[in-house]
Scaffold this active site. Structure first.
Site, short mmCIF file in Angstrom:
data_model
loop_
_atom_site.label_atom_id
_atom_site.label_comp_id
_atom_site.label_asym_id
_atom_site.label_seq_id
_atom_site.Cartn_x
_atom_site.Cartn_y
_atom_site.Cartn_z
CG ASN A 151 -2.07 -0.95 0.71
OD1 ASN A 151 -3.06 -0.65 0.12
ND2 ASN A 151 -2.10 -2.12 1.49
CB ALA A 172 6.95 1.24 -1.52
CB ILE A 192 -1.26 -11.70 -2.45
CG1 ILE A 192 -0.12 -12.64 -2.91
CG2 ILE A 192 -0.89 -10.16 -2.54
CD1 ILE A 192 -0.69 -13.99 -3.22
CG ASP A 193 1.07 -8.21 2.16
OD1 ASP A 193 -0.10 -8.54 2.08
OD2 ASP A 193 1.30 -7.62 3.24
NE ARG A 194 -2.05 -11.65 7.25
CZ ARG A 194 -3.36 -11.70 8.04
NH1 ARG A 194 -4.49 -11.05 7.46
NH2 ARG A 194 -3.36 -12.61 8.99
CG ASP A 228 5.42 -7.77 5.66
OD1 ASP A 228 4.97 -8.07 4.69
OD2 ASP A 228 6.59 -6.98 5.82
N1 LIG Z 1 13.80 1.95 5.36
C1 LIG Z 1 12.78 2.20 6.25
N2 LIG Z 1 13.05 2.85 7.51
C2 LIG Z 1 11.73 3.01 8.40
N3 LIG Z 1 10.86 2.90 8.03
C3 LIG Z 1 10.39 2.17 6.91
C4 LIG Z 1 11.46 1.95 5.98
N4 LIG Z 1 10.98 1.44 4.88
C5 LIG Z 1 9.49 1.19 5.05
N5 LIG Z 1 9.27 1.84 6.22
C6 LIG Z 1 7.75 1.75 6.97
O1 LIG Z 1 7.10 0.75 6.28
C7 LIG Z 1 6.19 1.46 5.63
C8 LIG Z 1 6.19 1.08 4.01
O2 LIG Z 1 7.12 0.00 3.90
P1 LIG Z 1 6.78 -1.14 2.83
O3 LIG Z 1 7.15 -2.46 3.21
O4 LIG Z 1 7.20 -0.74 1.68
O5 LIG Z 1 5.23 -0.95 3.09
P2 LIG Z 1 4.10 -1.59 2.09
O6 LIG Z 1 4.63 -2.99 1.79
O7 LIG Z 1 2.90 -1.43 2.71
O8 LIG Z 1 4.13 -1.06 0.85
C9 LIG Z 1 6.36 2.97 5.59
O9 LIG Z 1 5.14 3.45 5.54
C10 LIG Z 1 6.98 3.11 6.75
O10 LIG Z 1 6.22 3.20 8.08
C1 LIG Z 2 -2.77 -5.94 5.68
C2 LIG Z 2 -2.22 -5.63 4.42
C3 LIG Z 2 -3.04 -4.14 3.97
C4 LIG Z 2 -0.65 -5.31 4.74
O1 LIG Z 2 -0.14 -4.90 3.30
P1 LIG Z 2 1.03 -3.59 3.35
O2 LIG Z 2 1.29 -3.38 4.78
O3 LIG Z 2 1.99 -4.35 2.84
O4 LIG Z 2 0.54 -2.80 2.51
C5 LIG Z 2 -2.71 -6.60 3.54
O5 LIG Z 2 -1.99 -7.75 3.55
C6 LIG Z 2 -4.10 -6.78 2.78
O6 LIG Z 2 -4.50 -6.03 2.21
N1 LIG Z 2 -4.83 -7.53 3.65
C7 LIG Z 2 -6.14 -7.97 3.12
C8 LIG Z 2 -6.98 -8.25 4.46
C9 LIG Z 2 -6.31 -9.48 5.28
O7 LIG Z 2 -5.27 -9.93 5.04
O8 LIG Z 2 -7.23 -9.94 6.02
K LIG Z 3 4.23 -5.38 3.00
#
Ligand SMILES: Nc1ncnc2c1ncn2[C@@H]1O[C@H](COP(=O)(O)OP(=O)(O)O)[C@@H](O)[C@H]1O
Ligand SMILES: CC(C)(COP(=O)(O)O)[C@@H](O)C(=O)NCCC(=O)O
Ligand SMILES: [K+]
Length: 231
Positions: free
Chosen positions: A9, A11, A87-89, A109
């Protein structure tokens, strides 16, 4: 070479897989001519992903989207409505099951959200929790209160807060650590393998003995998903 794309959500992350070696890469300079397939997972719509899929088709690179299934090899999903699981989970669980077979695991995660998933040594996903990520927790308070403020130089620490930024940041950390402790109670084996991934994964991992931080966990899971699904 296989291009792996993980869209969260916050990156879009990319990596190239060559002979089993997964290396993060920059999507603005992709060696398209050496890429044989694009394997991707996305928790939401993403313009950047659409652009990459368009480039892939221009280079005639086949694309495969990872999806959650009730079962994958001996791994089974806790959700009845398995397609609702992020899906990431699922990918984190696949990686944990492949990398720590016959071991109870807890996969944490930390991204936009912090997800916690409990997996038994037999490959049974017991379920888990979705928490706001650490930054989401602190931002939700600074943006919704008049007197709670943050300080960029204040670290997250597992200590009592003795000023407002401490109280704010340490509160977010200990709430997350507490959830991990609660997850352990759902396993008879009191020493499960704790596996951390995501932006704050290293910070959280450091709070536990014998825990693992693997920034490429989801990417490894994506690669395993493809290997297990293509046969
Ligand atoms: N290198 C970092 N240092 C600190 N916080 C980070 C870093 N990278 C990501 N984050 C934290 O994780 C969030 C996004 O990381 P990311 O794993 O890319 O999220 P998602 O999987 O939701 O896209 C950011 O909003 C921040 O809270
Ligand atoms: C909870 C999450 C938003 C985490 O995704 P991320 O933090 O990587 O953006 C993602 O796993 C998601 O969209 N889950 C759907 C709801 C569920 O897992 O029950
Ligand atoms: K993630």
């Amino acid at each position: 070479m296989r291009l792996l794309i993980d869209v969260g959500n916050t990156a879009l992350k990319a990596a190239l897989c060559l002979q089993g070696e997964i290396k993060p890469c920059d999507v603005s300079a992709l060696p398209w001519r050496q890429i044989n397939e694009l394997v991707y997972a996305s928790v939401g719509k993403n313009e950047q992903l659409n652009g990459l899929l368009a480039q892939a088709s221009a280079f005639q690179v086949p694309c495969f989207e990872a999806k959650v299934t009730k079962q994958l090899s001996n791994l089974s999903c806790a959700y009845q409505q398995f397609s609702n699981l992020g899906i990431d989970r699922w990918l984190g669980l696949i990686a944990a099951f492949q990398l720590w077979p016959q071991q109870d695991c807890i996969v944490i995660d930390t991204g936009t959200a912090t997800t916690i998933d409990v997996l038994t040594a037999q490959g049974q996903h017991l379920g888990g929790w979705i928490l706001p990520g650490l930054d989401l927790m602190t931002r939700s308070l600074t943006q919704n209160t008049q007197r709670v403020f943050d300080d960029a130089n204040t670290p997250f620490a597992n200590e009592l807060g003795v000023n407002t930024p401490n109280g704010l940041k340490n509160g977010a950390l200990v709430a997350t650590l507490g959830a991990v402790e609660q997850a352990k109670l759902h396993l008879t084996n009191k020493k499960p393998q704790l596996i951390f991934a995501g932006g704050y994964g290293a910070l959280l991992k450091a709070q536990f003995l014998d825990a693992i931080y693997d920034p490429q966990l989801v990417m490894k899971g994506l690669n395993y998903w493809y290997e297990l699904s293509k046969n």
